[in-house]
Design an enzyme around this catalytic site. Structure first.
Site, PDB file in Angstrom:
ATOM      1  N   ASP A   1     -12.508 -29.752   7.345  1.00  0.00           N
ATOM      2  CA  ASP A   1     -12.135 -31.167   7.049  1.00  0.00           C
ATOM      3  C   ASP A   1     -11.031 -31.305   5.961  1.00  0.00           C
ATOM      4  O   ASP A   1     -11.284 -32.182   5.171  1.00  0.00           O
ATOM      5  CB  ASP A   1     -13.424 -31.928   6.911  1.00  0.00           C
ATOM      6  CG  ASP A   1     -14.286 -31.876   8.263  1.00  0.00           C
ATOM      7  OD1 ASP A   1     -13.855 -31.692   9.301  1.00  0.00           O
ATOM      8  OD2 ASP A   1     -15.536 -32.096   8.095  1.00  0.00           O
TER       9      ASP A   1
ATOM     10  N   ASN B   1      -7.285 -31.985  14.122  1.00  0.00           N
ATOM     11  CA  ASN B   1      -8.653 -32.375  14.257  1.00  0.00           C
ATOM     12  C   ASN B   1      -8.816 -33.701  13.957  1.00  0.00           C
ATOM     13  O   ASN B   1      -8.096 -34.314  13.085  1.00  0.00           O
ATOM     14  CB  ASN B   1      -9.566 -31.412  13.189  1.00  0.00           C
ATOM     15  CG  ASN B   1     -11.060 -31.771  13.308  1.00  0.00           C
ATOM     16  OD1 ASN B   1     -11.701 -32.140  14.274  1.00  0.00           O
ATOM     17  ND2 ASN B   1     -11.646 -32.066  12.209  1.00  0.00           N
TER      18      ASN B   1
ATOM     19  N   ARG C   1     -18.269 -15.457  14.333  1.00  0.00           N
ATOM     20  CA  ARG C   1     -17.318 -16.616  14.405  1.00  0.00           C
ATOM     21  C   ARG C   1     -15.953 -16.070  15.159  1.00  0.00           C
ATOM     22  O   ARG C   1     -15.308 -16.815  15.772  1.00  0.00           O
ATOM     23  CB  ARG C   1     -17.230 -17.631  13.319  1.00  0.00           C
ATOM     24  CG  ARG C   1     -18.673 -18.402  12.966  1.00  0.00           C
ATOM     25  CD  ARG C   1     -18.452 -19.083  11.823  1.00  0.00           C
ATOM     26  NE  ARG C   1     -19.318 -19.754  11.487  1.00  0.00           N
ATOM     27  CZ  ARG C   1     -19.960 -21.023  12.024  1.00  0.00           C
ATOM     28  NH1 ARG C   1     -19.531 -21.577  12.896  1.00  0.00           N
ATOM     29  NH2 ARG C   1     -21.228 -21.439  11.578  1.00  0.00           N
TER      30      ARG C   1
ATOM     31  N   HIS D   1     -11.552 -36.533  12.433  1.00  0.00           N
ATOM     32  CA  HIS D   1     -12.629 -36.590  11.737  1.00  0.00           C
ATOM     33  C   HIS D   1     -12.976 -38.243  11.426  1.00  0.00           C
ATOM     34  O   HIS D   1     -12.250 -38.787  11.021  1.00  0.00           O
ATOM     35  CB  HIS D   1     -12.633 -35.785  10.345  1.00  0.00           C
ATOM     36  CG  HIS D   1     -13.617 -35.659   9.457  1.00  0.00           C
ATOM     37  ND1 HIS D   1     -14.774 -34.695   9.784  1.00  0.00           N
ATOM     38  CD2 HIS D   1     -14.168 -36.598   8.541  1.00  0.00           C
ATOM     39  CE1 HIS D   1     -15.861 -35.231   9.084  1.00  0.00           C
ATOM     40  NE2 HIS D   1     -15.430 -36.025   8.244  1.00  0.00           N
TER      41      HIS D   1
ATOM     42  N   ASP E   1      -7.644 -23.635   6.590  1.00  0.00           N
ATOM     43  CA  ASP E   1      -8.944 -22.805   6.243  1.00  0.00           C
ATOM     44  C   ASP E   1      -9.916 -23.551   5.764  1.00  0.00           C
ATOM     45  O   ASP E   1     -11.143 -23.165   5.909  1.00  0.00           O
ATOM     46  CB  ASP E   1      -8.588 -21.625   5.736  1.00  0.00           C
ATOM     47  CG  ASP E   1      -7.582 -20.436   6.381  1.00  0.00           C
ATOM     48  OD1 ASP E   1      -7.281 -20.803   7.455  1.00  0.00           O
ATOM     49  OD2 ASP E   1      -7.135 -19.489   5.693  1.00  0.00           O
TER      50      ASP E   1
ATOM     51  N   ARG F   1     -17.801 -26.632  16.224  1.00  0.00           N
ATOM     52  CA  ARG F   1     -17.884 -25.396  15.536  1.00  0.00           C
ATOM     53  C   ARG F   1     -16.645 -25.147  14.666  1.00  0.00           C
ATOM     54  O   ARG F   1     -15.876 -25.944  14.244  1.00  0.00           O
ATOM     55  CB  ARG F   1     -17.473 -24.210  16.763  1.00  0.00           C
ATOM     56  CG  ARG F   1     -18.191 -24.121  18.114  1.00  0.00           C
ATOM     57  CD  ARG F   1     -19.552 -24.057  17.789  1.00  0.00           C
ATOM     58  NE  ARG F   1     -19.917 -22.676  17.065  1.00  0.00           N
ATOM     59  CZ  ARG F   1     -21.149 -22.439  16.930  1.00  0.00           C
ATOM     60  NH1 ARG F   1     -21.868 -23.175  16.739  1.00  0.00           N
ATOM     61  NH2 ARG F   1     -21.370 -21.268  16.135  1.00  0.00           N
ATOM     62  N   ILE F   2     -17.363 -24.425  13.567  1.00  0.00           N
ATOM     63  CA  ILE F   2     -16.317 -24.333  12.428  1.00  0.00           C
ATOM     64  C   ILE F   2     -15.288 -23.114  12.739  1.00  0.00           C
ATOM     65  O   ILE F   2     -15.637 -22.198  13.358  1.00  0.00           O
ATOM     66  CB  ILE F   2     -17.247 -23.579  11.138  1.00  0.00           C
ATOM     67  CG1 ILE F   2     -18.004 -24.792  10.472  1.00  0.00           C
ATOM     68  CG2 ILE F   2     -16.113 -23.145  10.012  1.00  0.00           C
ATOM     69  CD1 ILE F   2     -18.802 -24.581   9.469  1.00  0.00           C
TER      70      ILE F   2
HETATM   71  C1  GRF Z   1     -16.078 -38.407  17.020  1.00  0.00           C
HETATM   72  O1  GRF Z   1     -16.594 -39.319  16.301  1.00  0.00           O
HETATM   73  C2  GRF Z   1     -15.171 -37.315  16.317  1.00  0.00           C
HETATM   74  O2  GRF Z   1     -14.534 -37.809  15.159  1.00  0.00           O
HETATM   75  C3  GRF Z   1     -16.152 -36.468  15.559  1.00  0.00           C
HETATM   76  O3  GRF Z   1     -16.977 -36.068  16.771  1.00  0.00           O
HETATM   77  C4  GRF Z   1     -16.958 -37.378  17.594  1.00  0.00           C
HETATM   78  C5  GRF Z   1     -16.582 -36.702  18.865  1.00  0.00           C
HETATM   79  O4  GRF Z   1     -16.901 -37.857  20.083  1.00  0.00           O
HETATM   80  N1  GRF Z   1     -15.427 -35.135  15.360  1.00  0.00           N
HETATM   81  P1  GRF Z   1     -16.064 -37.535  21.364  1.00  0.00           P
HETATM   82  O5  GRF Z   1     -16.725 -36.248  21.855  1.00  0.00           O
HETATM   83  O6  GRF Z   1     -14.479 -37.343  21.209  1.00  0.00           O
HETATM   84  O7  GRF Z   1     -16.373 -38.638  22.398  1.00  0.00           O
END
Ligand code: GRF
Length: 193
Positions: free
Chosen positions: A147, A109, A67, A111, A144, A93-94
């Site tokens: 989420d 990010n 990674r 989520h 680190d 990917r993490i």
């Molecule tokens: C979204 O729901 C995002 O929150 C999650 O993966 C999905 C990606 O969708 N992490 P896209 O590729 O932006 O259409």
């Protein structure tokens, strides 16, 4: 107007990346999307980025032994594009400290849950299984911990009778596309000044 240079990381559909690109077309947007990177060559979003004149790069994680080695390659590419901010958008990917430390406080990010609830995968299924009455999405700074990290913006949606994971995901996705550009603009204003 000086704009923050943004690199977007995707793995697939790329609808959040598209929302960021569309928002950045506004003259007064403080963010400029300068490159889109995917770990998968078949990511559907790459064609959209190319059609919008944005540099694209495929960096296949399977070509790297660890990674960290993959993250070093990502970081090298992003820095070669003089990226100020990295926006993960469905990047599956993490990410390790090897990359995060190169963009401290400058990696975002999105989520699909109201963090800190439902970190990880299958957030919509888990919210429904729990009988949650509301759900949503979160834009946060990447740290680190997976989420985790300071929340920039959240949006809530109701869970409705008869919801399936797909219906709920679609309702959340509308909000993702609304708040991710807003959150990026907030961070871009801070970074460019
Ligand atoms: C979204 O729901 C995002 O929150 C999650 O993966 C999905 C990606 O969708 N992490 P896209 O590729 O932006 O259409």
């Amino acid at each position: 107007m000086k704009k923050a240079r943004v690199g977007v990381l995707i793995s697939g559909r790329g609808s959040n990346m598209m929302a960021l690109v569309e928002a950045a077309k506004a003259a007064d947007c403080p963010a400029d999307i300068v490159c889109v990177v995917s770990n998968r060559a078949d990511a559907a979003g790459l064609a959209f980025a190319e059609a919008n004149g944005i540099a694209t790069q495929v960096i296949d994680h399977k070509a790297y032994a660890s990674r960290e080695a993959f993250d070093r390659a990502l970081g090298d590419y992003l820095q070669s594009q003089q990226v100020d901010i990295v926006a993960c958008a469905g990047f599956m990917r993490i990410i390790t400290p090897a990359l995060i430390r190169r963009f401290p406080g400058r990696m975002l990010n999105i989520h699909p849950s109201l963090l800190p609830a439902y970190k990880g995968l299958h957030t919509h299924e888990r919210a429904l299984a729990d009988g949650a009455t509301e759900h949503g999405c979160t834009v946060h700074l990447v740290t680190d911990e997976l989420d985790d990290g300071p929340i920039v913006l959240q949006a809530r949606v109701p869970v409705l009778p008869g919801d399936t994971a797909d219906k709920l995901a679609a309702r959340v996705l509308v909000e993702e596309h609304r708040i991710y550009p807003q959150a990026l603009a907030l961070v871009a204003e801070r970074v460019k000044n």
